[in-house]
Design an enzyme around this catalytic site. Structure first.
Site, mmCIF file in Angstrom:
data_model
loop_
_atom_site.group_PDB
_atom_site.id
_atom_site.type_symbol
_atom_site.label_atom_id
_atom_site.label_comp_id
_atom_site.label_asym_id
_atom_site.label_seq_id
_atom_site.Cartn_x
_atom_site.Cartn_y
_atom_site.Cartn_z
ATOM 1 N N CYS A 2 0.850 -1.194 0.000
ATOM 2 C CA CYS A 2 0.000 0.000 0.000
ATOM 3 C C CYS A 2 0.887 1.245 0.000
ATOM 4 O O CYS A 2 2.101 1.161 0.170
ATOM 5 C CB CYS A 2 -0.897 0.024 1.233
ATOM 6 S SG CYS A 2 -2.029 -1.382 1.360
ATOM 7 N N ARG A 51 -4.600 1.494 -1.635
ATOM 8 C CA ARG A 51 -4.761 0.199 -0.996
ATOM 9 C C ARG A 51 -4.498 -0.983 -1.909
ATOM 10 O O ARG A 51 -5.022 -1.061 -3.021
ATOM 11 C CB ARG A 51 -6.192 0.080 -0.449
ATOM 12 C CG ARG A 51 -6.452 -1.193 0.346
ATOM 13 C CD ARG A 51 -7.908 -1.290 0.750
ATOM 14 N NE ARG A 51 -8.147 -2.410 1.655
ATOM 15 C CZ ARG A 51 -9.347 -2.911 1.928
ATOM 16 N NH1 ARG A 51 -10.424 -2.365 1.383
ATOM 17 N NH2 ARG A 51 -9.470 -3.931 2.753
ATOM 18 N N ASN A 77 0.499 0.923 6.121
ATOM 19 C CA ASN A 77 0.978 0.009 5.088
ATOM 20 C C ASN A 77 1.738 -1.106 5.775
ATOM 21 O O ASN A 77 2.667 -0.841 6.549
ATOM 22 C CB ASN A 77 1.910 0.753 4.118
ATOM 23 C CG ASN A 77 2.661 -0.195 3.198
ATOM 24 O OD1 ASN A 77 2.138 -1.222 2.784
ATOM 25 N ND2 ASN A 77 3.903 0.144 2.882
ATOM 26 N N GLY A 78 1.359 -2.371 5.500
ATOM 27 C CA GLY A 78 2.117 -3.463 6.082
ATOM 28 C C GLY A 78 1.278 -4.684 6.380
ATOM 29 O O GLY A 78 0.161 -4.857 5.878
ATOM 30 N N GLU A 79 1.824 -5.524 7.227
ATOM 31 C CA GLU A 79 1.137 -6.737 7.662
ATOM 32 C C GLU A 79 1.602 -7.070 9.076
ATOM 33 O O GLU A 79 2.807 -7.148 9.344
ATOM 34 C CB GLU A 79 1.433 -7.899 6.718
ATOM 35 C CG GLU A 79 0.690 -9.169 7.082
ATOM 36 C CD GLU A 79 0.932 -10.302 6.104
ATOM 37 O OE1 GLU A 79 0.428 -11.417 6.366
ATOM 38 O OE2 GLU A 79 1.631 -10.085 5.096
#
Length: 235
Positions: A2, A51, A77-79
């Site tokens: 993202c 996104r 932004n990330g996981e």
């Protein structure tokens, strides 16, 4: 992947919402599944998000995301690899969720713990959160700096941030001045060492750090660092 961008400032400025839109446009390649922008009612904070939907691909996972009647807003932004575990813990404390995203888990943790919540996150991330009640915000990067995040502090007390340097330049609020030392380092080693970038004054948020922004003042905080235990000695 993202894209995020935004600003924190002391007072509303009509140039800033325009800058947010320019930065969003510059990050469209990072997020093909949706985009969004948000500006706080007082004009002191604004976020943009592009996104790539991974978790909760419904509109419930749309960003920027707000909770607590708009007190807290995030772009991220990330996981977060342990988000399910963190969510279960929060649910056991009576907190209800309206999405299946890790984004909301981060925001709920911030609501409860403030910046200290960063230590609970296991994963890769670049994020920004605004607290409307305290009129303060943070921008933060994961422990190892996997996700990129850059910022520029203007003389008027405005902090601009984005996933890419090109987005900051696209805002038209960052001088297009090359940093000679960064250019030297690039030709010497083949890369520009963080926290510097090729644009003078544009810096990377360092891994394991967050910036706290309040009333035009920026405080740099380290929330984590890599430590090695002392080598064992033979008896």
């Amino acid at each position: 992947m993202c894209g995020i961008a935004g600003f924190f400032t002391r007072a509303a400025n009509p140039d800033l919402p325009v800058a947010i839109e320019r930065m969003r446009q510059a990050l469209l390649h990072r997020g093909p599944d949706g985009t969004g922008t948000w500006t706080s009612p007082d004009g002191c904070a604004g976020f943009a998000h592009t996104r790539l939907a991974i978790l909760d691909v419904t509109s419930a996972g749309h960003q920027p995301m707000s909770i607590a009647e708009g007190r807290y807003t995030i772009t991220y932004n990330g996981e977060i690899y342990n988000f399910a575990e963190l969510r279960r813990s929060l649910e056991q404390q009576g907190i209800r969720f309206r999405s299946g995203s890790d984004t909301e888990v981060i925001l709920r943790l911030y609501e409860k713990f403030g910046p200290a919540c960063l230590l609970q996150l296991r994963g890769m991330f670049a994020l920004a959160i605004w607290d409307a009640h305290t009129r303060s915000g943070i921008v933060a990067r994961d422990r190892m700096g996997i996700k990129p995040l850059y910022y520029y502090a203007r003389p008027d007390g405005t902090l601009l941030f984005a996933s890419e340097v090109r987005a900051l330049v696209a805002s038209c609020l960052v001088p297009r001045e090359v940093d000679p030392q960064a250019v030297f380092e690039y030709f010497r080693s083949g890369s520009v060492p963080e926290p510097w970038s090729l644009i003078k004054g544009v810096l990377a948020v360092e891994p394991g750090h967050y910036l706290l922004v309040r009333d035009g003042c920026v405080e740099r905080h380290r929330y984590w660092e890599l430590r090695f235990p002392p080598a064992a000695t033979e008896a």
